[in-house]
Design an enzyme around this catalytic site. Structure first.
Site, short mmCIF file in Angstrom:
data_model
loop_
_atom_site.label_atom_id
_atom_site.label_comp_id
_atom_site.label_asym_id
_atom_site.label_seq_id
_atom_site.Cartn_x
_atom_site.Cartn_y
_atom_site.Cartn_z
CB ILE A 436 50.96 -10.81 55.96
CG1 ILE A 436 51.21 -9.47 56.73
CG2 ILE A 436 49.38 -11.12 56.30
CD1 ILE A 436 51.33 -9.97 58.21
CD GLU A 489 49.38 -17.69 51.71
OE1 GLU A 489 48.28 -17.37 50.94
OE2 GLU A 489 49.66 -17.50 52.71
CG HIS A 646 46.82 -10.48 58.68
ND1 HIS A 646 47.69 -9.38 59.16
CD2 HIS A 646 46.26 -9.89 57.54
CE1 HIS A 646 47.42 -8.50 58.19
NE2 HIS A 646 46.67 -9.00 57.29
CG HIS A 699 46.28 -2.12 50.21
ND1 HIS A 699 45.65 -3.22 49.99
CD2 HIS A 699 46.25 -2.46 51.46
CE1 HIS A 699 45.11 -4.03 50.68
NE2 HIS A 699 45.56 -3.53 51.97
#
Length: 760
Positions: A436, A489, A646, A699
């Site tokens: 992602i 990132e 997304h 998560h």
């Protein structure tokens, strides 16, 4: 008699996040509960002193929370989920409900945290109360009463705040089938009767009872529940029924029949309701006018508010109260800490401490105090001057906005044509694999970023360090044999703040923290002027990453609506216009990325659904401009450039038309925890474009097995044609470590390859 002034609540985190750091020390075992409670007591004392010193008529107590105020109410009512119950509820019980308990922590099978969800349309969250048919309620945790005693002993005139019984039920969920939680209301009201009796015994004159659901379009049974509730809890304590975030237009006729003593309305979010509320206000009721915006950072135009409220003051006299629109917990704490802001920019803002002063000053001005009236006028001048400042309202941005046409939001070819072009250019296999966007933000990255920001690391050394992290991420992805890569990132501290720091028109702060939930705080940037992109933002990083691989590299942008929803917006223009400005800036970035050889560009929009207005009748207009903003940002892409988006939601049904209208070539969504059930909405809608349902719950630290991922892909293929499926995690991997990330992605790639071979 002087105008009564008060606020609905004050930030509890502390001006430098003292509560957050104390909580986390306690959870790590670095301090004991006595030390933690002292931090809480010191913060409360300071908050109350701020209100009293400013000259407010009432000091608000009961707004402090160790996690969130709904969870505080749950413990007050002794309504602890059975898996966390055991003995009298205390602070550790509260943390277990909010955070869960590991097997090691309880010597048992562990106990899951209760669900968390957004507090209406804010960026604050609460722990969802759980209801079953045998639930009982009994006043248990004494924090509210102890805080009132603390405040009274410190010499403050106290107005406690309490979440109302109907909203408390409404905001929860049933955890067993075949029963309606509203049937618990009579039992719940018995506990509320006991709470109000206790408040009366403490000498409380007024209690603020928050019923924010009165601003929603309520079903009849919920709207009717208020009459029973407030008849049964009537006591010697006067009740200020409190609403916020929208108008009470739909429920006002029912509200005015309730046996309460006053009504608070949000005149910041819904200024148009004032005349109707004043006209229908029952004889003897107080009207608390929420005119100082508790959800933003802007200085109030007090002279305009004074002019607006003077006719109401003439009609209601001392029955008019002045207040914040909602709790100030949605604002940062103290503007005075922002020593690096220019004097001009600083003069535009007011944080919670300053908003308290605004409320008090406006109250004095309404009483005819000439010095206060003059002070209101002087205080409002920077806001008035800002309206005509050319560095705020930029002619070049206005020209672009005025030239927006319907065609600007349309790709140059329909999806079917684009898909054919993209298949030829990209050369991807069946079930292409990707991630992602973000990869683990290691301790090393954070240390280097901090060193750069404090001047201990030069810009050139920092750039070299970031390039090293990007090269490492590319190398790891190639080793895993992912099909579409990302740069990871490493340069971004936050997906919104990064763009805010690199677009003109934003202001970031040093101490502008607000609570999200528990110990988590966020520091939203502030939109202070027209937004424009002065130079490319992501192109250098994406092209460097692309130079390291022959595989496709995905450019990564945060979408216009998400940037809008996760920042403090301007108040002088509409949210729609801010979204359009952002869209035009991102559109330029899309053009530059594709011109630099980036063939796949992802524009994340996790917040489109969060931005929905509270009233369903307002959804259509919002979704139209939100979708249009996304399309403007993406429409500069050539047919052969593949646009991804997304989203991470738990509910798509009500917005599936709008999701399809985005016309992204590929949408990736969070589905692993729902076992692909979320795909039903896309299946029933016959969603036409490509879709990447998440097969790895990022998560959780658990590593999904190859078999588990394979099973999820097969389930997805039952609902979506396999030719249009992608394989990816649920979300970005920023918070995970590399070991678990690589293990999970290895299984993801293996599962995709296995199914690809079977289908060949």
């Amino acid at each position: 008699m002087a105008t009564t002034t008060h606020i609905l609540g004050y930030p509890r985190i502390g001006e430098k996040r003292e509560l957050k750091f104390a909580q986390e020390k306690y959870w790590r075992g670095d301090i004991d509960q006595t030390e933690l409670k002292k931090v809480g007591a010191d913060l409360r004392a300071k908050n109350w002193q701020t209100q009293t010193e400013a000259g407010l008529s009432f000091t608000t107590a009961g707004d402090f929370a160790w996690y969130d105020h709904v969870l505080t109410t749950t413990l007050l009512l002794g309504h602890v989920p059975k898996r966390h119950a055991g003995g009298f509820p205390n602070l550790d019980t509260l943390f277990k409900v909010g955070r869960g308990q590991s097997q090691a922590g309880c010597g048992c099978a562990g106990a899951a945290a209760s669900d968390m969800t957004k507090w209406f349309n804010t960026n604050y969250h609460y722990i969802v109360p759980e209801f079953s048919k045998d639930d009982t309620f009994e006043v248990s945790w004494p924090q509210l009463f102890e805080e009132i005693n603390e405040a009274v002993q410190a010499g403050h005139k106290v107005k406690p705040v309490l979440l109302g019984p109907v909203s408390y039920l409404y905001l929860g969920k049933e955890v067993e089938e075949g029963f309606d939680r509203l049937t618990l209301l009579p039992r719940l009201l018995t506990a509320y009767q006991a709470i109000l009796a206790k408040l009366a015994s403490q000498g409380v004159e007024w209690v603020q009872i928050d019923e924010p659901i009165l601003s929603l379009e309520l079903e009849k049974q919920w709207a009717d529940a208020f009459k029973l509730a407030y008849q049964l809890i009537r006591s010697d304590v006067k009740v200020l029924l409190t609403t916020y975030f929208d108008s009470v237009t739909d429920t006002l006729d029912k509200i005015v029949e309730l046996p309460v003593d006053g009504l608070h309305v949000d005149l910041s979010a819904a200024p148009q309701q004032l005349d109707d509320v004043v006209a229908k206000l029952p004889e003897g009721w107080v009207l608390s006018a929420g005119v100082v915006n508790g959800r933003n950072v802007w200085r109030s135009d007090l002279s305009a508010q004074l002019e607006r409220l003077q006719p109401v003051k003439e009609k209601l006299g001392d029955k008019l109260w002045v207040a914040s629109s909602c709790s100030l917990l949605h604002s940062p704490v103290d503007l005075e800490l922002e020593t690096e802001l220019s004097e001009e920019v600083k003069s535009w803002f007011a944080f919670a401490k300053q908003k308290v002063t605004e409320v008090a000053l406006l109250g004095r001005a309404l009483d005819g105090d000439q010095n206060a009236i003059l002070a209101c006028d002087t205080y409002s001048q920077p806001i008035k001057a800002r309206k005509t400042a050319t560095h705020v309202n930029k002619p070049q941005v206005q020209v672009r906005l005025n030239n927006i046409t319907a065609s600007l939001a349309e790709r140059s070819a329909p999806y079917a044509e684009r898909a054919a072009h993209q298949a030829e250019v990209l050369g991807l296999p069946l079930l292409p694999t990707t991630t992602i966007g973000s990869f683990p933000q290691t301790g090393e990255i954070r240390v280097q970023r901090s060193a750069y920001r404090t001047g201990q690391l030069s810009e050139s050394d920092y750039i070299q360090a970031l390039k090293g992290h990007i090269a490492d991420a590319v190398k790891r992805q190639e080793a895993l044999d992912l099909d579409v890569l990302v740069h990871g990132e490493a340069e971004r501290n936050d997906m919104v703040e990064y763009f805010a720091e690199n677009l003109a028109g934003f202001q970031t702060t040093k101490f502008g923290w607000v609570q999200s939930y528990g110990s988590r705080c966020v520091k939203p940037a502030i939109v202070v002027a027209d937004i424009e992109r002065e130079k490319p933002i992501t192109v250098e990083w994406s092209t460097y990453a692309q130079s390291l691989t022959s595989k496709q590299m995905k450019g990564m942008l945060t979408g216009p609506v998400t940037i809008l929803c996760w920042t403090f917006p301007r108040e002088d223009i509409t949210r729609q216009e801010i979204a359009q400005q952002l869209a035009l800036a991102l559109r330029d970035e899309v053009s530059d990325l594709q011109d630099a050889g980036i063939n796949i560009i992802q524009i994340d929009e996790p917040a489109i659904r969060e931005g929905l207005p509270l009233k369903k009748r307002d959804h259509k207009a919002y979704l139209e401009w939100a979708v249009n903003a996304f399309k403007i940002s993406a429409a500069s892409a050539k047919p052969e450039t593949q646009i991804h988006t997304h989203m991470c939601y738990s509910e798509f049904n009500e917005i599936i038309d709008s999701v399809a209208a985005l016309d992204a070539d590929v949408i990736t969504i969070e589905t692993s925890r729902s076992n692909m059930e979320l795909l039903k909405a896309f299946e029933e809608f016959n969603y036409p474009n490509e879709i990447g349902p998440g097969v790895y719950d990022i998560h959780s630290p658990n590593i999904p097995t190859e078999e588990w991922i394979e099973g999820l892909i097969k389930k997805a293929a039952e609902k979506i044609p396999v030719q249009r499926l992608w394989v990816n995690p649920d979300c970005g991997l920023k918070t995970r470590n590399w070991a678990e990330t690589e293990a999970a992605l290895a299984n993801l790639v293996s599962a995709a390859k296995k199914l690809r071979a079977e289908l060949a």
